[in-house]
Structure formats: C-alpha cells, structure tokens
Design a protein around this motif. Structure first.
Motif, PDB file in Angstrom:
ATOM      1  N   THR A  93       0.816  -1.220   0.000  1.00  0.00           N
ATOM      2  CA  THR A  93       0.000   0.000   0.000  1.00  0.00           C
ATOM      3  C   THR A  93       0.847   1.267   0.000  1.00  0.00           C
ATOM      4  O   THR A  93       0.343   2.351  -0.315  1.00  0.00           O
ATOM      5  N   ASP A 178       5.041  -7.361   2.609  1.00  0.00           N
ATOM      6  CA  ASP A 178       4.484  -6.719   3.799  1.00  0.00           C
ATOM      7  C   ASP A 178       5.406  -5.608   4.303  1.00  0.00           C
ATOM      8  O   ASP A 178       4.938  -4.555   4.759  1.00  0.00           O
ATOM      9  N   GLN A 192      -0.071 -14.801   3.179  1.00  0.00           N
ATOM     10  CA  GLN A 192      -0.622 -14.929   4.525  1.00  0.00           C
ATOM     11  C   GLN A 192      -0.787 -13.590   5.241  1.00  0.00           C
ATOM     12  O   GLN A 192      -1.797 -13.388   5.938  1.00  0.00           O
ATOM     13  N   PHE A 194      -1.750 -10.825   4.075  1.00  0.00           N
ATOM     14  CA  PHE A 194      -3.013 -10.267   3.584  1.00  0.00           C
ATOM     15  C   PHE A 194      -4.176 -10.952   4.279  1.00  0.00           C
ATOM     16  O   PHE A 194      -5.131 -10.295   4.723  1.00  0.00           O
ATOM     17  N   LEU A 195      -4.110 -12.296   4.371  1.00  0.00           N
ATOM     18  CA  LEU A 195      -5.178 -13.037   5.045  1.00  0.00           C
ATOM     19  C   LEU A 195      -5.263 -12.670   6.520  1.00  0.00           C
ATOM     20  O   LEU A 195      -6.339 -12.724   7.123  1.00  0.00           O
ATOM     21  N   ASN A 196      -4.125 -12.293   7.096  1.00  0.00           N
ATOM     22  CA  ASN A 196      -4.100 -11.897   8.507  1.00  0.00           C
ATOM     23  C   ASN A 196      -4.562 -10.458   8.730  1.00  0.00           C
ATOM     24  O   ASN A 196      -4.602  -9.994   9.870  1.00  0.00           O
ATOM     25  N   GLY A 197      -4.875  -9.760   7.640  1.00  0.00           N
ATOM     26  CA  GLY A 197      -5.385  -8.394   7.760  1.00  0.00           C
ATOM     27  C   GLY A 197      -4.329  -7.319   7.770  1.00  0.00           C
ATOM     28  O   GLY A 197      -4.598  -6.192   8.232  1.00  0.00           O
ATOM     29  N   SER A 198      -3.147  -7.603   7.239  1.00  0.00           N
ATOM     30  CA  SER A 198      -2.102  -6.578   7.216  1.00  0.00           C
ATOM     31  C   SER A 198      -2.583  -5.344   6.453  1.00  0.00           C
ATOM     32  O   SER A 198      -3.076  -5.448   5.332  1.00  0.00           O
ATOM     33  N   PRO A 199      -2.387  -4.152   7.028  1.00  0.00           N
ATOM     34  CA  PRO A 199      -2.765  -2.913   6.316  1.00  0.00           C
ATOM     35  C   PRO A 199      -1.780  -2.554   5.207  1.00  0.00           C
ATOM     36  O   PRO A 199      -2.017  -1.604   4.458  1.00  0.00           O
ATOM     37  N   THR A 202      -2.607  -4.894  -0.369  1.00  0.00           N
ATOM     38  CA  THR A 202      -3.931  -4.900  -0.982  1.00  0.00           C
ATOM     39  C   THR A 202      -3.810  -5.502  -2.373  1.00  0.00           C
ATOM     40  O   THR A 202      -2.704  -5.734  -2.875  1.00  0.00           O
ATOM     41  N   THR A 206      -8.986  -4.318  -6.477  1.00  0.00           N
ATOM     42  CA  THR A 206      -9.600  -4.615  -5.182  1.00  0.00           C
ATOM     43  C   THR A 206     -10.965  -5.280  -5.343  1.00  0.00           C
ATOM     44  O   THR A 206     -11.295  -6.201  -4.604  1.00  0.00           O
TER      45      THR A 206
END
Length: 333
Positions: A93, A178, A192, A194-199, A202, A206
């Motif tokens: 991002t 990341d 992983q 992304f699946l864990n919700g890392s900001p 993306t 989208t």
C-alpha cells in the motif's frame, strides 16, 4: 492393458475426488493407484524427476519448458486447475501502485520461478489490456511463506534484458511485500499477511470479481493453470489408454458437478458458505451448464492464448501449437 497398474498423481480437488475414492476408475487397466502431495510443485517434480507416476497433473509452463528440453510428455486435455488471475496481483500500500500503469519501474516478486502459470497469465492479461511490459520491472524469485530457492526440477529461460534476482537468504516474498522490500507480488496463492489483515497489502484490482467476469465475457478465456500429462511412449504403446484416462477424468469432474446440483436442492447446506446457491445461479448464467470444460475444442482459445503469452514473454523457444502439445488421439475432443 489389464497388466497395467496406472499410477496417477494429482491434487485432491472436487473434480478428482471420485478418482481417489474409487467411484470412478480408468477403464481397461488392471488397477489405478492415486497419489497426491502437500504442494503442487511436489507433484510436478515427481513426474519430471522420478519414476513413481505414469500420469500427472502438471503446470502448463512446466509442460512447455519440458517440451523445449526434449522431454517426451504429451497433454491429456484435462484441466484440473484454472483460476482467473486479475486477483493474483498484490501490492504494497506504500508503493504508490493504484492502477496497472503504476507498475512501471517497480520490483515484483514471483514464487519459485519467473513465469509461473499464474504469472504468465497475469503478465499476459496486463499486457493485452493495459500495455504492461515485464522488462520495465525488477523481478525477485523466492518462496512465498517459507524461504526457498528457485525450483530445480525445471529450466529457467527468460529474456536477456530482464532484471531477475533471488530473494535474500531467509526472506519470504510475503514478508518482503508486507515490509515494502518488493512493491508487488504475482502469486498463485494469497499471501498470509493479507489473510491476517495486514494494512500494508492490498490487491491491484480490489473489486476483482466484476473485472474477471467482464474479462471472460469479452475473451472467452477461463485461464488454465494445469493440465494432465503422460509420457508419449506409454500412450503409443497402449492404444486407447489416452482416451480411457480422459474419460475417467471427465467422469470424475461430472461426479463433482453432480454434488453441486444435488446440494443445490438443499441450499448447499453441506457447505459452510452463505449464499452459495446465489453464486451457482450467477455462474450458470455466465458459463452455462459446464463451468469447467475439458477437451480440446472447448479450451482451444484459452490454450492458444497461454501458448502466445508464453512465447511473447520469452519463456518458449518458439510458439507451440495445440496440435503439438495435446495427445493426437484426443484432438477431436
């Protein structure tokens, strides 16, 4: 063929489950032994480097690389893995990438090899639709969730003008994306973090589903990742075997499709996903009754597109044709 115990290696999909549970068998052979592995590259490597399978699921790029090296493989027009690939492009991002044009000059990761099946499709689609050119980027090859060197069971051809390096020792592509060490990732698997919700991560697209559905409506391409292969000498020495294998895989796929039809009457209650029936009805409208066609004719457009992409990206010594890679006795399917 009753003397043959046919050994088949493939992932355990809903389209191959009937081969594993024995409800579908290969007609005319003495028996069938099914095997799988924890990861798909392990299945490919067994076929390339070992002698414990006769028939195997195989990535399209690995087939073409093998053929360029003179290996005696031929495809059965069965396609156990196919995935739309706009959704496989992930970006950091903080990279400044918000649209395809922003990829120019960026550093991009790929798992295991430059030009994995997912990457061939992603690069080809981006080139056709948005003018993407891989030579404008830097490429890093490595393991996705575990540090790993590039694959050793296949060749690594690529154009001389590409900037390709391997990931630093001990680093994974997911962690590098990341942390912003690479700007983007073309991947067959969802990272992983992304699946864990890392900001920090993306997707490039989208809202990818409508983009991919529009792509299919315009092109007719449901991107093929893997086919099924055998050694030419095995099929040539046993007339009728290629068609028997093809017929068995078709029957296994139909068995999986019939489960969806049956469960539709039950609102898909055996599946823990809300609104699955709505998705099935939506897919019926787009694809018709057979979402996942096998055979040469129904897949010629997708196959020819992949063969073109592979050659344009400098991964094939020449542009292969469908007639050269598919078993001759199955060109009429």
């Amino acid at each position: 063929m009753k003397d043959l115990n046919l050994r088949i290696g493939t992932f355990r999909y809903d389209t191959t489950e009937a081969l594993f549970d024995g409800s579908v068998t290969v007609d005319g052979v003495g028996g069938t032994t099914m095997s799988t592995a924890a990861t798909l590259p392990e299945i490919f490597e067994r076929m390339t480097c070992g002698d414990d399978v006769d028939v195997s699921e195989f990535g399209m790029t690995f087939l073409l690389r093998a053929l360029d090296q003179g290996m005696p493989f031929v495809a059965i027009p069965v396609f156990p893995a196919r995935v739309f690939r706009h959704s496989c492009v992930f970006v950091n991002t903080g990279s400044g990438i918000t649209e395809p044009a922003d990829l120019v000059g960026k550093t991009i990761g790929e798992f295991g090899i430059y030009g994995q099946d997912s990457g061939v499709w992603a690069k080809g689609i981006l080139a056709d639709e948005y003018g993407f050119r891989p030579e404008r980027n830097r490429w890093v090859i490595g393991g996705l969730e575990h540090p790993a060197p590039p694959f050793t069971f296949t060749g690594h051809p690529h154009p001389d003008d590409l900037d390709i390096t391997t990931a630093p020792e001990g680093r994974t592509l997911s962690a590098m994306l990341d942390d912003g060490e690479i700007d983007a990732l073309f991947t067959a698997n969802v990272p992983q973090p992304f699946l864990n919700g890392s900001p920090n991560i993306t997707r490039l697209f989208t809202d990818y589903e409508p983009v991919e559905r529009d792509y299919y409506r315009r092109t007719g391409n449901f991107p093929i990742m893997h086919t099924v292969i055998a050694r030419r000498e095995l099929l040539e020495s046993r007339p009728g075997l290629a068609r028997a294998i093809y017929t068995a895989f078709c029957a296994a796929k139909e068995s999986g499709a019939e489960r969806y039809r049956k469960f539709r009457r039950l609102y898909q209650t055996p599946v823990m996903l809300p609104w699955v029936n709505a998705l099935i009805e939506k897919n019926d409208r787009l694809f018709g009754e057979d979402w996942w066609p096998y055979g040469t004719s129904a897949n010629r457009t997708a196959l020819e597109t992949f063969l073109r992409y592979h050659h344009e990206q400098g991964l094939s010594a020449r542009r292969w044709t469908v007639e050269e890679i598919v078993a001759p006795e199955l060109l009429d399917t």
